[in-house]
Design an enzyme around this catalytic site. Structure first.
Site, PDB file in Angstrom:
ATOM      1  N   GLU A  36       0.871  -1.170   0.000  1.00 46.25           N
ATOM      2  CA  GLU A  36       0.000   0.000   0.000  1.00 46.25           C
ATOM      3  C   GLU A  36       0.909   1.222   0.000  1.00 46.25           C
ATOM      4  O   GLU A  36       1.793   1.331   0.850  1.00 46.25           O
ATOM      5  CB  GLU A  36      -0.889   0.002   1.252  1.00 46.25           C
ATOM      6  N   ARG A 262       4.164 -12.729  10.151  1.00 40.58           N
ATOM      7  CA  ARG A 262       4.958 -11.533   9.846  1.00 40.58           C
ATOM      8  C   ARG A 262       6.332 -11.663  10.455  1.00 40.58           C
ATOM      9  O   ARG A 262       6.528 -12.387  11.427  1.00 40.58           O
ATOM     10  CB  ARG A 262       4.301 -10.297  10.460  1.00 40.58           C
ATOM     11  N   LYS A 272       4.055   0.719   9.261  1.00 41.94           N
ATOM     12  CA  LYS A 272       4.217   2.016   8.602  1.00 41.94           C
ATOM     13  C   LYS A 272       3.575   3.138   9.405  1.00 41.94           C
ATOM     14  O   LYS A 272       4.098   4.246   9.462  1.00 41.94           O
ATOM     15  CB  LYS A 272       3.620   1.947   7.195  1.00 41.94           C
TER      16      LYS A 272
HETATM   17  P1  ATP Z   1       2.357  -2.115   7.886  1.00 41.98           P
HETATM   18  O1  ATP Z   1       1.677  -2.555   9.124  1.00 41.98           O
HETATM   19  O2  ATP Z   1       3.815  -1.980   8.046  1.00 41.98           O
HETATM   20  O3  ATP Z   1       1.740  -0.880   7.300  1.00 41.98           O
HETATM   21  P2  ATP Z   1       1.004  -3.553   5.899  1.00 41.98           P
HETATM   22  O4  ATP Z   1       0.693  -4.993   5.897  1.00 41.98           O
HETATM   23  O5  ATP Z   1      -0.141  -2.639   6.099  1.00 41.98           O
HETATM   24  O6  ATP Z   1       2.181  -3.308   6.897  1.00 41.98           O
HETATM   25  P3  ATP Z   1       1.368  -3.375   3.090  1.00 41.98           P
HETATM   26  O7  ATP Z   1       1.985  -2.303   2.294  1.00 41.98           O
HETATM   27  O8  ATP Z   1      -0.078  -3.578   2.984  1.00 41.98           O
HETATM   28  O9  ATP Z   1       1.757  -3.105   4.605  1.00 41.98           O
HETATM   29  O10 ATP Z   1       2.162  -4.724   2.897  1.00 41.98           O
HETATM   30  C1  ATP Z   1       2.506  -5.304   1.663  1.00 41.98           C
HETATM   31  C2  ATP Z   1       2.770  -6.761   1.901  1.00 41.98           C
HETATM   32  O11 ATP Z   1       3.817  -6.921   2.847  1.00 41.98           O
HETATM   33  C3  ATP Z   1       1.562  -7.464   2.469  1.00 41.98           C
HETATM   34  O12 ATP Z   1       1.442  -8.723   1.825  1.00 41.98           O
HETATM   35  C4  ATP Z   1       1.892  -7.639   3.919  1.00 41.98           C
HETATM   36  O13 ATP Z   1       1.270  -8.781   4.442  1.00 41.98           O
HETATM   37  C5  ATP Z   1       3.404  -7.782   3.879  1.00 41.98           C
HETATM   38  N1  ATP Z   1       4.034  -7.381   5.134  1.00 41.98           N
HETATM   39  C6  ATP Z   1       3.959  -6.206   5.771  1.00 41.98           C
HETATM   40  N2  ATP Z   1       4.642  -6.227   6.921  1.00 41.98           N
HETATM   41  C7  ATP Z   1       5.202  -7.454   7.021  1.00 41.98           C
HETATM   42  C8  ATP Z   1       6.043  -8.101   7.977  1.00 41.98           C
HETATM   43  N3  ATP Z   1       6.451  -7.486   9.087  1.00 41.98           N
HETATM   44  N4  ATP Z   1       6.417  -9.373   7.728  1.00 41.98           N
HETATM   45  C9  ATP Z   1       6.009 -10.003   6.618  1.00 41.98           C
HETATM   46  N5  ATP Z   1       5.232  -9.468   5.685  1.00 41.98           N
HETATM   47  C10 ATP Z   1       4.823  -8.199   5.872  1.00 41.98           C
HETATM   48 MG    MG Z   2      -1.849  -3.031   4.530  1.00 44.81          MG
END
Ligand code: ATP
Ligand code: MG
Length: 561
Positions: A36, A262, A272
């Site tokens: 995102e 994760r 983020k």
């Molecule tokens: P954040 O909480 O950091 O904003 P998010 O999941 O909202 O993380 P996205 O940009 O939606 O961030 O993530 C893109 C991809 O990365 C998704 O498939 C998400 O599941 C994966 N992802 C994000 N953080 C992690 C993590 N700590 N370990 C493994 N995969 C992750």
């Molecule tokens: Mg997300």
């Protein structure tokens, strides 16, 4: 915690993919990485990338890059560009498959209309508060909305007008009509579209006044792209029934969602939203601050993509929640830099040394090894003269027991140069040490005494007349607690006040021409990387990691399995 050196040949996701190919559920592998664009990528995303891109690669398949840009309130083009740059830096390649959830808004809308026509979606006029209140709890069923049984015609009309921007934000939503008593709360008539008249979207401008929720976008996009395996983190496990319900009701290509744990790191926050807070509140100097767990922060700090990928590989792919010790990351980074970094001499906390019996004006060129781990790196010469700087820590006026470095009367070796013996200390009126006086033994050039006498310590130095002044930034962990989010106070309360120390030191002449991003080992100190804040006159060095290997100690103290 995985400490095993030998890589696991496979993991539960690869096993599932293999099974799907064997039993004919899919005849190819196609994954996606779906960031995102609401922040910069962090090391946690690297894990998702190694899974998404890595599995596609292992099975001869493809991996799409798809920006999940369904929320114009939080997203920005700035993030899109930086995310692409960071993915490339790690070495992953989406070829020409750069997609956006917003590319599919039209098709997605048509699919929503299809569900409305099937009587499987309705416009709800309840307020957001009412919707959430009437959802019920884990122990109580939800309450059906009074608008749930609107006619298909009325729903189609209202949806069209929502889309046209006739209604204010929050006044209506489109919901799937599933089951308000379903044990899984995600199945209790989940919201599909909400109204967001402002701000304009970074790609679709003001065209859309309604935006899809994650659940009503992600799986449909997967299906449209022919994604076979939609690999995501564990928090989406409870959403899988809904993911499957939408695809079944639409009767479209059925992608398969598989969840993994994760990546979590001790002494680190990886979200983020929280990282944005650190930036906004000024606890760090930006998303690329070398203390940040973002890929840009790590890059600026001096981590290589190879080290980051090796770390993620060693952390493994697991189904269960776990926290990896950040010391493992530091240890992997150290091993990686040890092999590739040229050695240099730099004095971080300088103490002036005068060699009383060394000829005034003489400069000798001493041969120094560039990298003992890599013979091809060769040697260089470093100038030696009468006045030097050594590390304050390498001298004690009254040495504690077992202190073998310099003290009055003691002899030590200057790396690549001579043996010196300390004769006396000069102090100012306040009793502060200003310089050290020593004598050298001209017969010991290269570091060995012809009479065979031994010294117990070798210290580094720079020639005062030749060294360059440099800014040295020493980084420590950003948080003082292993789990920064534990307890009531939150992660900001346990920010380490000493996470950054700035020093003015002296570095050997060769470093004057170093370029931002170049990495070195400062002998006996650690690994350092030239910061982009450097000017031609004054270099700035970031300490990537110190030489001390706390991880090796932890590992040693653990019983062998
Ligand atoms: P954040 O909480 O950091 O904003 P998010 O999941 O909202 O993380 P996205 O940009 O939606 O961030 O993530 C893109 C991809 O990365 C998704 O498939 C998400 O599941 C994966 N992802 C994000 N953080 C992690 C993590 N700590 N370990 C493994 N995969 C992750
Ligand atoms: Mg997300």
């Amino acid at each position: 915690m995985m400490t095993d050196e030998t890589p696991a040949p496979t993991d539960f996701i690869r096993e599932a993919v293999e099974e799907d190919l064997k039993n004919g559920r899919f005849d190819r592998v196609h994954t996606r990485f779906p960031p995102e664009p609401n922040g910069y990528l962090h090391i946690g995303h690297t894990k998702a990338m190694t899974i998404d891109f890595g599995i596609a690669q292992d099975f001869g398949g493809k991996c799409n890059l798809r920006f999940d840009d369904t929320n114009p309130v939080k997203e920005d083009i700035e993030y899109v560009d930086s995310i692409k740059e960071d993915i490339r830096w790690l070495g992953f390649d989406w070829e020409d498959r750069e997609f956006y959830a917003s590319d599919y808004f039209d098709v997605l809308y048509a699919w929503a209309v299809r569900l409305v026509k099937k009587g499987l979606a309705y416009v709800d006029d309840q307020s957001p508060e009412e919707v959430s209140l009437n959802r019920g709890t884990l122990t109580e069923p939800g309450k059906e909305s009074p608008y749930r049984n609107r006619s298909v015609e009325e729903n189609l009309d209202l949806l069209e007008r929502m889309k046209a921007g006739e209604f204010p934000d929050g006044s209506r939503v489109l919901r799937a009509k599933i089951d308000m008593a379903h044990p899984n709360l995600n199945m209790r008539d989940p919201v599909m579209y909400r109204i967001l008249c402002e701000p304009p979207h970074h790609r679709t401008g003001s065209k859309w006044k309604i935006y899809p929720m994650y659940d009503w976008s992600h799986g449909q996009n997967d299906s449209m792209e022919g994604i076979t395996h939609s690999l995501c983190s564990l928090e989406y496990e409870n959403h899988r029934p809904l993911y499957e319900w939408f695809l079944d009701q639409l009767d479209v290509f059925r992608s398969r969602q598989i969840e993994f744990a994760r990546l979590n790191l001790s002494y680190t926050v990886l979200s983020k939203r929280k990282l944005l807070r650190l930036v906004k509140e000024g606890h760090v100097h930006g998303w690329d601050d070398p203390r940040m767990p973002t890929l840009r922060g790590m890059r600026r700090r001096g981590y290589t993509p190879e080290a980051i990928l090796e770390f993620v590989h060693r952390a493994g792919v697991a189904k269960n929640y776990s926290v990896i010790d950040v010391a493992l990351l530091e240890s992997v980074v150290r091993d990686d830099l040890n092999k590739r970094s040229p050695r240099r001499m730099a004095v971080l906390k300088p103490l002036k040394v005068v060699i009383d019996n060394y000829p005034d004006g003489l400069v000798e060129e001493m041969e120094a090894v560039n990298n003992p781990e890599d013979e091809r790196a060769g040697t260089r010469t470093v100038p030696f003269s009468k006045v030097l700087y050594i590390e304050q820590d390498d001298f004690r006026e009254s040495p504690p027991p077992k202190y073998y470095r310099l003290y009055p009367g003691n002899e030590v070796r200057l790396r690549y140069a001579y043996l010196i013996r300390c004769t006396h200390v000069v102090k100012d009126q306040n009793g502060e040490m200003t310089e050290l006086h020593v004598t050298y033994d001209p017969a010991t050039r290269g570091g060995d005494a012809p009479d065979g006498r031994k010294v117990k310590s070798t210290i580094h130095w720079v020639s005062a007349a030749h060294a360059k002044e440099a800014e040295i930034r020493l980084y420590d962990r950003l948080f003082t607690k292993e789990d920064p989010e534990e307890g009531e106070e939150g992660f900001v309360a346990c920010i380490n006040p000493d996470s950054l120390t700035v020093l003015t030191g002296y570095v050997e002449t060769h470093l004057a021409t170093s370029q931002p991003g170049e990495r070195f080992q400062f002998e006996r100190q650690g690994y350092f990387c030239v910061d982009p804040d450097s000017s031609p006159d004054k270099k700035v060095f970031n300490r990537t990691v110190s030489l001390r290997d706390t991880w090796a100690k932890i590992e040693k103290s653990q019983p062998r399995k």
